[in-house]
Design a protein around this motif. Structure first.
Motif, short mmCIF file in Angstrom:
data_model
loop_
_atom_site.label_atom_id
_atom_site.label_comp_id
_atom_site.label_asym_id
_atom_site.label_seq_id
_atom_site.Cartn_x
_atom_site.Cartn_y
_atom_site.Cartn_z
N LEU A 114 -4.83 32.41 -16.85
CA LEU A 114 -5.74 33.30 -17.55
C LEU A 114 -5.85 32.85 -19.01
CD1 LEU A 114 -4.48 36.71 -16.14
CD2 LEU A 114 -6.53 35.47 -15.45
N PRO A 115 -6.74 31.92 -19.30
CA PRO A 115 -6.84 31.42 -20.68
C PRO A 115 -7.33 32.48 -21.65
CG PRO A 115 -8.65 30.58 -19.34
CD PRO A 115 -7.70 31.27 -18.40
N LYS A 116 -6.83 32.40 -22.86
CA LYS A 116 -7.27 33.32 -23.91
C LYS A 116 -7.31 32.56 -25.23
CE LYS A 116 -3.84 36.30 -23.42
NZ LYS A 116 -2.80 35.68 -22.56
N CYS A 117 -8.14 33.04 -26.14
CA CYS A 117 -8.20 32.51 -27.50
C CYS A 117 -7.75 33.60 -28.46
CB CYS A 117 -9.63 32.07 -27.85
SG CYS A 117 -9.98 30.33 -27.52
N VAL A 118 -6.83 33.28 -29.34
CA VAL A 118 -6.33 34.22 -30.33
C VAL A 118 -6.70 33.70 -31.71
CG1 VAL A 118 -4.30 35.37 -31.28
CG2 VAL A 118 -4.43 34.90 -28.83
N ASN A 119 -7.44 34.50 -32.44
CA ASN A 119 -7.92 34.14 -33.76
C ASN A 119 -7.01 34.76 -34.82
OD1 ASN A 119 -10.27 33.30 -35.64
ND2 ASN A 119 -9.99 35.46 -36.12
N VAL A 120 -6.40 33.92 -35.67
CA VAL A 120 -5.51 34.40 -36.73
C VAL A 120 -6.10 34.00 -38.09
CG1 VAL A 120 -3.17 34.35 -37.65
CG2 VAL A 120 -3.54 34.08 -35.19
N GLY A 126 1.04 36.00 -44.08
CA GLY A 126 1.85 36.13 -45.28
C GLY A 126 2.66 34.89 -45.58
N LYS A 127 3.20 34.27 -44.54
CA LYS A 127 3.97 33.05 -44.70
C LYS A 127 4.05 32.33 -43.36
CE LYS A 127 8.58 34.96 -43.77
NZ LYS A 127 9.98 34.97 -44.18
N ALA A 128 4.49 31.09 -43.41
CA ALA A 128 4.69 30.30 -42.20
C ALA A 128 6.09 29.71 -42.25
CB ALA A 128 3.64 29.20 -42.09
N SER A 141 5.80 29.14 -37.01
CA SER A 141 5.50 30.55 -36.73
C SER A 141 4.78 31.17 -37.91
CB SER A 141 6.78 31.33 -36.42
OG SER A 141 7.68 31.28 -37.50
N LEU A 142 3.82 32.03 -37.62
CA LEU A 142 2.98 32.67 -38.64
C LEU A 142 3.35 34.15 -38.74
CD1 LEU A 142 -0.44 31.12 -37.50
CD2 LEU A 142 1.18 30.19 -39.17
N THR A 143 3.69 34.59 -39.93
CA THR A 143 4.05 35.99 -40.15
C THR A 143 2.84 36.76 -40.65
OG1 THR A 143 6.32 35.38 -40.72
CG2 THR A 143 5.58 37.58 -41.35
N PRO A 144 2.28 37.67 -39.84
CA PRO A 144 1.10 38.43 -40.28
C PRO A 144 1.45 39.43 -41.37
CG PRO A 144 1.36 38.47 -37.87
CD PRO A 144 2.64 37.98 -38.46
N PRO A 169 2.77 34.86 -34.00
CA PRO A 169 2.21 33.70 -33.31
C PRO A 169 2.94 32.42 -33.71
CG PRO A 169 0.47 35.06 -34.22
CD PRO A 169 1.75 35.58 -34.79
N MET A 170 3.17 31.54 -32.74
CA MET A 170 3.87 30.29 -33.03
C MET A 170 3.13 29.11 -32.43
SD MET A 170 7.76 29.07 -32.01
CE MET A 170 8.60 29.64 -33.48
N LEU A 171 2.96 28.06 -33.22
CA LEU A 171 2.42 26.80 -32.74
C LEU A 171 3.60 25.95 -32.34
CD1 LEU A 171 0.32 28.02 -34.86
CD2 LEU A 171 -0.63 25.72 -34.93
#
Length: 211
Positions: A114-120, A126-128, A141-144, A169-171
């Motif tokens: 089930l593919p999905k796209c998440v837009n951040v 705030g930081k990575a 990892s991205l801290t919202p 979210p984490m790349l």
């Protein structure tokens, strides 16, 4: 218009690989790539720990005197089969994933079934945090700055481990040269952050080591 997170779970085509739609005027792609499957195997499916566990079991079977060599070899055969399955899963995860960095946002497209796209939006980051993933790769990892709308399991495995209450979210397993590009994009996306880094390397946007 206030920027917000956006999730697309149903789309028939990708006019641009990794994106559910064409870029609006003024937005450009800075970087695009996929995770290294070996890093996914190590970081998500913990193949190194699995290997160590099977070696311990095989060693115990060999020295215990019960099943001896036969037991040890059987254990190792099962280990190879199990690791092969994990490698297939890691390849599938990596192949189904595309990370995109633009001057406005990070987009994570992932999902085998089930593919999905998440837009951040970069303005909501705030930081990575950066963690080495081996072989010149890192996990980012991205801290919202506001509550992330998706649950931990909805983002797995592209989410920072153990952050169940506040998913980040984490790349996974991206090249190290991605880090300065993201740091620069983050600085430019936030006027206050850009002003703070005017006379410095934009790297301060990237701090710490992801857990």
């Amino acid at each position: 218009m206030t920027e917000r997170f956006f999730v697309s779970m149903e789309y028939e085509n990708e006019p641009i690989p990794g994106l559910p739609g064409r870029l609006p005027p003024g937005e450009t792609i800075l970087w695009q790539g996929t995770p290294d499957w070996r890093g996914v195997a190590r970081g998500v499916f913990h193949t190194r720990l699995v290997t160590v566990w099977f070696l311990i079991v095989a060693g115990f079977a060999f020295v215990s005197g019960g099943t001896g060599v036969v037991g040890a070899l059987t254990t190792l055969a099962v280990a190879l089969l199990g690791l092969a399955v994990l490698a297939v899963l890691a390849r599938a995860q990596a192949k189904s994933t595309i990370y995109t960095l633009t001057n406005k946002r990070v987009v994570l497209r992932f999902g085998v079934a089930l593919p999905k796209c998440v837009n951040v939006p970069l303005s909501l980051v705030g930081k990575a945090d950066v963690k080495p993933a081996g072989a010149g790769m890192v996990d980012v990892s991205l801290t919202p700055t506001v509550r992330f709308p998706l649950a931990y399991l909805q983002m797995w495995p592209h989410v920072r481990p153990w952050k169940f209450g506040s998913p980040q979210p984490m790349l996974r397993s991206v090249p190290e040269n991605f880090v300065p590009q993201l740091a620069e994009a983050l600085a430019k996306a936030d006027p206050a952050r850009a002003a703070a880094n005017t006379d410095a390397d934009p790297a301060p946007a990237m701090v710490g080591a992801a857990a």
